[in-house]
Design an enzyme around this catalytic site. Structure first.
Site, PDB file in Angstrom:
ATOM      1  N   LYS A  64       1.800 -28.592 -14.314  1.00 34.09           N
ATOM      2  CA  LYS A  64       1.692 -28.926 -15.657  1.00 34.09           C
ATOM      3  C   LYS A  64       1.184 -30.150 -16.091  1.00 34.09           C
ATOM      4  O   LYS A  64       0.614 -30.480 -16.989  1.00 34.09           O
ATOM      5  CB  LYS A  64       3.119 -28.554 -16.282  1.00 34.09           C
ATOM      6  CG  LYS A  64       3.315 -27.005 -16.360  1.00 34.09           C
ATOM      7  CD  LYS A  64       4.628 -26.690 -16.934  1.00 34.09           C
ATOM      8  CE  LYS A  64       4.904 -25.361 -17.048  1.00 34.09           C
ATOM      9  NZ  LYS A  64       6.310 -24.956 -17.707  1.00 34.09           N
ATOM     10  N   ASN A 113      11.206 -40.501 -23.314  1.00 33.27           N
ATOM     11  CA  ASN A 113      10.683 -39.572 -24.359  1.00 33.27           C
ATOM     12  C   ASN A 113      11.189 -38.022 -24.030  1.00 33.27           C
ATOM     13  O   ASN A 113      11.401 -37.316 -24.762  1.00 33.27           O
ATOM     14  CB  ASN A 113       9.341 -39.609 -24.419  1.00 33.27           C
ATOM     15  CG  ASN A 113       8.667 -38.339 -25.097  1.00 33.27           C
ATOM     16  OD1 ASN A 113       8.579 -38.287 -26.158  1.00 33.27           O
ATOM     17  ND2 ASN A 113       8.192 -37.513 -24.170  1.00 33.27           N
ATOM     18  N   SER A 169      15.801 -39.964 -29.814  1.00 34.72           N
ATOM     19  CA  SER A 169      16.888 -39.417 -30.235  1.00 34.72           C
ATOM     20  C   SER A 169      16.458 -38.543 -31.122  1.00 34.72           C
ATOM     21  O   SER A 169      15.346 -37.614 -30.984  1.00 34.72           O
ATOM     22  CB  SER A 169      17.894 -40.459 -30.819  1.00 34.72           C
ATOM     23  OG  SER A 169      18.952 -39.949 -31.290  1.00 34.72           O
ATOM     24  N   TYR A 198      23.607 -30.549 -27.828  1.00 30.33           N
ATOM     25  CA  TYR A 198      22.306 -31.118 -27.823  1.00 30.33           C
ATOM     26  C   TYR A 198      22.516 -32.309 -28.886  1.00 30.33           C
ATOM     27  O   TYR A 198      22.160 -33.491 -28.910  1.00 30.33           O
ATOM     28  CB  TYR A 198      21.371 -30.109 -28.737  1.00 30.33           C
ATOM     29  CG  TYR A 198      19.870 -31.026 -29.242  1.00 30.33           C
ATOM     30  CD1 TYR A 198      19.251 -31.377 -28.219  1.00 30.33           C
ATOM     31  CD2 TYR A 198      19.890 -31.259 -30.525  1.00 30.33           C
ATOM     32  CE1 TYR A 198      18.012 -32.098 -28.795  1.00 30.33           C
ATOM     33  CE2 TYR A 198      18.580 -31.777 -31.072  1.00 30.33           C
ATOM     34  CZ  TYR A 198      17.741 -32.051 -30.045  1.00 30.33           C
ATOM     35  OH  TYR A 198      16.565 -32.853 -30.401  1.00 30.33           O
ATOM     36  N   LYS A 202      21.948 -36.327 -28.279  1.00 34.37           N
ATOM     37  CA  LYS A 202      20.957 -37.066 -29.300  1.00 34.37           C
ATOM     38  C   LYS A 202      21.785 -38.433 -29.656  1.00 34.37           C
ATOM     39  O   LYS A 202      21.327 -39.484 -29.823  1.00 34.37           O
ATOM     40  CB  LYS A 202      20.502 -36.410 -30.220  1.00 34.37           C
ATOM     41  CG  LYS A 202      19.603 -35.370 -29.873  1.00 34.37           C
ATOM     42  CD  LYS A 202      18.244 -35.816 -29.409  1.00 34.37           C
ATOM     43  CE  LYS A 202      18.076 -36.201 -27.850  1.00 34.37           C
ATOM     44  NZ  LYS A 202      16.717 -36.384 -27.287  1.00 34.37           N
TER      45      LYS A 202
END
Length: 312
Positions: A64, A113, A169, A198, A202
């Protein structure tokens, strides 16, 4: 400003005053973008290459990644370098850092990222950590830690005396907090939902970025965290299809928009003065959740993270 007001402010941003065309010439700059094969990461890689940076596209899947590299080269005639990195496996993180340091002595910008979202509850990292926290926070922390010597050299030999670590974030951090009992698989983790994991990850991104800023800001490292905006990427693959279809119509922006804020942080002259800041769409300084800026929490998380990678 309350949490809901902050969330709305970040979700409905004004037109950006910063564009890709504002990126300065990056000749001589060495940059890594994790998760660079798709979405915001791919848009970031393309913009950096367009302005003459040497870019390492760090990703888990080589096939990919190579498709992304070839596609970008077809569009702009410039080629990124593949760096194999699986953030969910600390041994892979170590191998990636070692491979990079065999190739380069200096790193000028690290874009943390890559990430995952709302993964099934049973999914864990190779070493048994919650997949979202292990990928989004622990994997990136270890990668950053290993690359610090190259970042410090990058800062030393940069005209402005700085290198940058840009950690992605989310506005979701406003609703998160750290429950240390959930970071690894066990009874504590079983009491929480995948959405909690999740939001926690963050929130952890902001805490980590702030602590990195405190520890290395006087050594030339500029560390920021940011919300890239509500962006149409593969990150939402585990969410209900109906919800995603509605979201795409109502409030998801294209990946090129999502890259703007981190490109501003990582390349602009202003970005060199943003150490410890939390950024919001598009290329603005925002206000993070107050508890994410607590120095004691930063120290606690940093020590926990260091303990996990001590014997890798």
């Amino acid at each position: 400003m309350g949490i809901i007001q902050s969330f709305i402010s970040e979700a409905i941003p004004p037109e950006s005053e910063f564009s890709v065309e504002d990126i300065p010439d990056l000749t001589g700059k060495v940059i890594i973008v994790t998760g660079g094969n798709a979405g915001i990461g791919k848009s970031t890689v393309k913009a950096l290459l367009t302005h003459n940076a040497k870019v390492y596209l760090a990703a888990r899947n080589e096939e990919k990644a190579q498709l992304a590299i070839d596609d970008i080269e077809c569009q702009i005639g410039k080629k990124a370098l593949f760096l194999r990195l699986n953030l969910a496996d600390l041994l892979s993180v170590k191998a990636a850092a070692q491979e990079f340091m065999r190739q380069e002595s200096r790193l000028h910008v690290l874009f943390n990222n890559g990430g995952v979202m709302a993964t099934p509850h049973e999914q864990l990292t190779t070493q048994g950590y919650d997949l979202q926290f292990g990928t989004n926070v622990l994997g990136h922390m270890y990668f950053t830690q290993l690359l610090l010597p190259t970042l410090l050299l990058g800062a030393k030999f940069s005209p402005d005396g700085k290198a940058r670590v840009v950690t992605t974030s989310s506005s979701g951090h406003l609703f998160g907090f750290l429950d240390f009992s959930t970071f690894k698989d066990g009874p504590g983790r079983n009491r929480r939902s995948t959405s909690f994991f999740y939001l926690q990850s963050k929130f952890g991104n902001v805490v980590f970025a702030n602590e990195l800023a405190r520890r290395y800001g006087d050594k030339g490292i500029v560390s920021v965290s940011l919300n890239p905006g509500n962006i149409d990427t593969g990150l939402y693959q585990h969410l209900p299809k109906l919800f995603l279809a509605i979201a795409k119509i109502l409030w998801l922006y294209a990946p090129d928009h999502g890259a703007l804020t981190q490109l501003w942080a990582g390349t602009s002259a202003e970005g060199g003065n943003l150490n410890g800041k939390y950024l919001i769409p598009w290329a603005r300084i925002g206000k993070p959740k107050t508890s994410s800026t607590d120095p004691e929490l930063g120290k606690q998380l940093w020590k926990w993270l260091e303990d996990q990678v001590e014997n890798i």
